[in-house]
Write an enzyme that holds these catalytic residues in place. Structure first.
Site, mmCIF file in Angstrom:
data_model
loop_
_atom_site.group_PDB
_atom_site.id
_atom_site.type_symbol
_atom_site.label_atom_id
_atom_site.label_comp_id
_atom_site.label_asym_id
_atom_site.label_seq_id
_atom_site.Cartn_x
_atom_site.Cartn_y
_atom_site.Cartn_z
ATOM 1 N N ALA A 58 -1.462 11.389 -32.770
ATOM 2 C CA ALA A 58 -1.347 10.209 -33.627
ATOM 3 C C ALA A 58 0.119 9.812 -33.708
ATOM 4 O O ALA A 58 0.942 10.548 -34.253
ATOM 5 C CB ALA A 58 -1.896 10.512 -35.013
ATOM 6 N N THR A 59 0.451 8.669 -33.140
ATOM 7 C CA THR A 59 1.844 8.214 -33.149
ATOM 8 C C THR A 59 2.161 7.327 -34.341
ATOM 9 O O THR A 59 3.327 6.999 -34.576
ATOM 10 C CB THR A 59 2.172 7.452 -31.858
ATOM 11 O OG1 THR A 59 1.336 6.283 -31.789
ATOM 12 C CG2 THR A 59 1.922 8.323 -30.634
ATOM 13 N N HIS A 66 -9.454 6.497 -39.352
ATOM 14 C CA HIS A 66 -9.477 7.093 -38.013
ATOM 15 C C HIS A 66 -9.752 8.590 -38.103
ATOM 16 O O HIS A 66 -10.526 9.137 -37.311
ATOM 17 C CB HIS A 66 -8.135 6.849 -37.312
ATOM 18 C CG HIS A 66 -8.034 5.506 -36.667
ATOM 19 N ND1 HIS A 66 -8.017 5.335 -35.305
ATOM 20 C CD2 HIS A 66 -7.957 4.256 -37.190
ATOM 21 C CE1 HIS A 66 -7.935 4.040 -35.012
ATOM 22 N NE2 HIS A 66 -7.882 3.366 -36.146
#
Length: 314
Positions: A175-176, A193
């Site tokens: 996850a960026t 998410h």
């Protein structure tokens, strides 16, 4: 273990009588009907085989001694017996493909396990779509393999990425987009998410994408390239001078090219919107557009997701 899948649809068949949804109507117009699931194992109908009821289905023993785990109906996720490696699993993959991932995660399904979809119905758009998905779920779990999924905001690109890796036994979710104390709406998106992902997936929150790709093994989902680029520009102080961030882009491309993992990455398609009104906006668009091109050139597969529908890019 000899399994004959004579029919694979749900209890109401497919199309379902009286249903006017697009999935059912598409088959009806084509003159196609799939009957409710009917299975023969080692020459014996499933209902006459030796079987033990388990939560969500049956643990079936064939005449030759093989074992199969069979879902009882749509929405059912049969629990495996402890320590058993099944010769076959017949699952509701239209509704719960992640259950196959869980069975692989706990060792109940192995690379030798035959995988079949049963109780298929209008929860999936067409037999062709089922075939497309099965190709992802049945392929070898390792890499190297690179897939780039492009799409606009709320296009369904993240859901498509998760779908492609749903049947993998172990997935690292990179996850960026990091949580922000001053942005509850963004944090709610991150939480949504997280809630979609299977519990056994491992999440790594980082802006060091080259490092994550270099260390990755197994299956990896990167979501997404656009949020990583935003962080990289911030860290490089490059909003007024985009050249400062270009070395970071080179690092990502090199790591993408050199990864040994099975990687699916999500990125924003920025070429279809209006020209940004600010210099920084135009710089971001240009940087991400060029990065998308370079990653796509180094990918075995690339696709564009529009309104939840997927178009493969040659």
């Amino acid at each position: 273990m000899d399994i004959e899948l004579r029919a694979f649809a749900g209890p109401r068949g497919w199309p379902a009588t009286g249903c006017v949804c697009a999935s059912c109507n598409r088959l009806r117009l084509a003159g196609i009907r799939h009957e409710p699931a009917s299975v023969v194992i080692d020459g014996v109908p499933l209902e006459d085989c030796a079987r033990v009821r388990v939560p969500g289905g049956h643990d079936v023993t064939g005449a030759g001694g093989g074992r199969a785990l069979v879902a009882s109906g749509p929405g059912a996720a049969p629990e495996p017996a402890a320590g058993v490696e099944y010769d076959a699993v017949l699952l509701d993959l239209a509704g719960s493909p992640e259950h196959l991932g869980r069975l692989r995660h706990v060792g109940a399904a192995t690379p030798k396990t035959e995988v079949m979809a049963v109780h298929v119905d209008h929860r999936i758009s067409s037999p062709a779509e089922l075939e497309r998905r099965m190709a992802f779920w049945e392929r070898p779990q390792g890499g190297p393999s690179r897939t780039l999924l492009l799409g606009g905001t709320r296009s369904g690109k993240s859901a498509e990425a998760e779908l492609r890796l749903a049947a993998c036994p172990d997935v690292t979710y990179v996850a960026t987009g990091l949580a922000r104390d001053d942005d509850p709406e963004w944090n709610a998106r991150i939480a949504a998410h997280r809630g979609r992902r299977p519990a056994w997936w491992r999440t790594v929150e980082t802006t060091d994408l080259p490092g994550a790709l270099a260390a990755a093994t197994g299956a990896v989902l990167v979501d997404g390239i656009g949020t990583w680029l935003t962080a990289a520009i911030d860290e490089a102080g490059a909003w007024d001078d985009p050249s400062r961030v270009r070395p970071r882009l080179e690092e990502v491309v090199a790591a993408w090219r050199g990864t040994r993992a099975r990687v699916v990455a999500v990125s924003d398609e920025v070429g279809l919107s209006l020209v940004p009104a600010t210099p920084s906006g135009r710089a971001f668009r240009d940087l991400l557009g060029h990065l998308n091109q370079r990653l796509a050139a180094e990918s075995e597969e690339a696709a564009l997701v529009v309104a939840g529908r997927v178009m493969d890019l040659p």
